[in-house]
Motif scaffolding. Structure first.
Motif, PDB file in Angstrom:
ATOM      1  N   ALA A   1      16.207  41.650  48.589  1.00  0.00           N
ATOM      2  CA  ALA A   1      15.189  41.191  47.641  1.00  0.00           C
ATOM      3  C   ALA A   1      14.616  42.353  46.833  1.00  0.00           C
ATOM      4  N   VAL A   2      14.294  43.457  47.504  1.00  0.00           N
ATOM      5  CA  VAL A   2      13.759  44.636  46.815  1.00  0.00           C
ATOM      6  C   VAL A   2      14.738  45.129  45.754  1.00  0.00           C
TER       7      VAL A   2
ATOM      8  N   CYS B   1       9.303  35.698  48.172  1.00  0.00           N
ATOM      9  CA  CYS B   1       9.054  36.787  47.252  1.00  0.00           C
ATOM     10  C   CYS B   1      10.352  37.296  46.636  1.00  0.00           C
ATOM     11  N   ALA B   2      10.190  37.977  45.535  1.00  0.00           N
ATOM     12  CA  ALA B   2      11.326  38.557  44.825  1.00  0.00           C
ATOM     13  C   ALA B   2      10.852  39.812  44.109  1.00  0.00           C
ATOM     14  N   ALA B   3      11.800  40.651  43.714  1.00  0.00           N
ATOM     15  CA  ALA B   3      11.459  41.859  42.973  1.00  0.00           C
ATOM     16  C   ALA B   3      10.948  41.490  41.585  1.00  0.00           C
TER      17      ALA B   3
ATOM     18  N   LEU C   1       5.646  45.686  51.443  1.00  0.00           N
ATOM     19  CA  LEU C   1       6.496  45.780  50.248  1.00  0.00           C
ATOM     20  C   LEU C   1       5.785  45.201  49.033  1.00  0.00           C
ATOM     21  N   ILE C   2       4.987  44.153  49.251  1.00  0.00           N
ATOM     22  CA  ILE C   2       4.204  43.566  48.164  1.00  0.00           C
ATOM     23  C   ILE C   2       3.104  44.534  47.719  1.00  0.00           C
ATOM     24  N   SER C   3       2.452  45.162  48.691  1.00  0.00           N
ATOM     25  CA  SER C   3       1.380  46.113  48.374  1.00  0.00           C
ATOM     26  C   SER C   3       1.902  47.303  47.567  1.00  0.00           C
ATOM     27  N   GLN C   4       3.161  47.672  47.813  1.00  0.00           N
ATOM     28  CA  GLN C   4       3.774  48.784  47.084  1.00  0.00           C
ATOM     29  C   GLN C   4       4.306  48.361  45.711  1.00  0.00           C
ATOM     30  N   GLY C   5       4.235  47.074  45.414  1.00  0.00           N
ATOM     31  CA  GLY C   5       4.737  46.587  44.137  1.00  0.00           C
ATOM     32  C   GLY C   5       6.238  46.375  44.111  1.00  0.00           C
ATOM     33  N   LEU C   6       6.891  46.481  45.270  1.00  0.00           N
ATOM     34  CA  LEU C   6       8.345  46.310  45.317  1.00  0.00           C
ATOM     35  C   LEU C   6       8.754  44.846  45.302  1.00  0.00           C
ATOM     36  N   LEU C   7       7.872  43.973  45.790  1.00  0.00           N
ATOM     37  CA  LEU C   7       8.108  42.536  45.789  1.00  0.00           C
ATOM     38  C   LEU C   7       6.885  41.827  45.232  1.00  0.00           C
TER      39      LEU C   7
END
Length: 319
Positions: A232-233, A166-168, A249-255
């Motif tokens: 990454a964030v 994953c990435a930002a 972090l994915i659920s928060q839209g950060l990644l």
């Protein structure tokens, strides 16, 4: 009986590194530990250790004797624990070692309920990113991923945890989204260096049941997975992170995840995001194992913990 007290005091003093620490562990005074060891030395007719104000040092005789009797003390402790578990409520100490990230994120939230279920157990969770010596560090069980397994330990697989690449969103907007693992060398890759043996861990993929590792372009490296997630964030590049850290972090839209299959276990995503993340290769998951020294140790309090752990591991990670 006095000899047994002396042997136990001697072994615990060596393991703990001091007379005072041995006393705390045995529930007796430091003076009593010292007297037990002195009587043992008198019975054996030899000096086992040199005691100073700062540390303990084994004599040559002490080293030989310690190697012989340490396992005896542990066997007696195990026998007592098994009898207690058979005829009464489990009690005593249960020492669990685990890598810092998995232990902090997955195990720690499960421990209070386990402790409440067995109030006479003293549960110790040690977060350690090094090879744990079960005997020297008096550890009942360690939780390890596949690359950390070693001969001499019984290993029981407890979970298969997805890994996320994953990435930002800002990084992908600037550098583009790779559509195939072979494109990763064109991107800034955030790699994990194992704190145990010091090597960089590659990123495994499975294509048509064949495992491969694509060429990578490492631009930042850390021996702490949560630090890589932070990199990454902040838009530093693409990282490979366990689902237990990445998914929130994915659920928060950060990644934003890459190379996702059509159904991403335990994750809710918009269809267009899933479609954008499609690839012909699947990210190799990470298998976690519960490891212990002896098959006989799987009885009693250790078995209770294993059953509890498997019962409470997220369903999506079940084998």
């Amino acid at each position: 009986m006095d000899s047994l007290k002396g042997i136990e005091s001697f072994v615990r003093a060596v393991e703990e590194g001091s007379i005072a620490a041995a006393g705390r562990r045995l529930g007796i005074s430091a003076a009593a530990v010292s007297q037990n060891i002195a009587r043992l030395e008198q019975q054996l007719g030899t000096r086992l250790m040199v005691r100073t104000t700062r540390r303990l040092a084994l004599t040559e005789s002490g080293q030989v004797y310690f190697q012989r009797v340490q396992s005896i003390v542990h066997e007696l402790e195990q026998a007592q624990a098994e009898l207690t578990d058979l005829y009464g409520e489990p009690q005593g100490k249960l020492r669990i070692a685990c890598s810092a990230a998995f232990g902090r994120t997955v195990l720690a939230p499960l421990m209070p309920a386990f402790a409440r279920r067995y109030p006479r157990l003293v549960v110790e969770l040690v977060l350690a990113d090094h090879y744990v010596d079960h005997i020297a560090e008096d550890t009942d069980i360690s939780i390890r991923f596949a690359q950390q397994l070693e001969p001499g330990l019984v290993a029981r697989r407890i979970a298969r945890v997805p890994l996320r690449l994953c990435a930002a969103p800002a990084y992908l907007s600037q550098h583009g989204t790779p559509q195939d693992p072979d494109e990763l060398h064109l991107h800034q890759c955030l790699l994990f260096r194992s704190p145990m043996e010091g090597r960089l861990l590659g990123w495994g993929f499975l294509r048509n049941s064949v495992r491969f590792e694509p060429r990578l372009n490492p631009t930042m490296i850390s021996n702490d997975i949560e630090t890589l997630a932070r990199f990454a964030v902040d838009g530093a590049g693409i990282a490979r992170i366990g689902a237990f850290i990445a998914d929130p972090l994915i659920s928060q839209g950060l990644l934003q995840p890459l190379f996702l299959p059509e159904s991403a276990s335990g994750m809710r995503m918009e269809v267009d995001v899933i479609e954008a993340g499609k690839a012909q290769a699947d990210i190799e998951p990470l298998d976690f194992y519960a490891c212990y020294q002896d098959r006989r140790a799987a009885n009693g309090k250790l078995r209770l913990f294993l059953d509890y752990l498997i019962e409470n591991i997220p369903t999506a990670w079940s084998l």
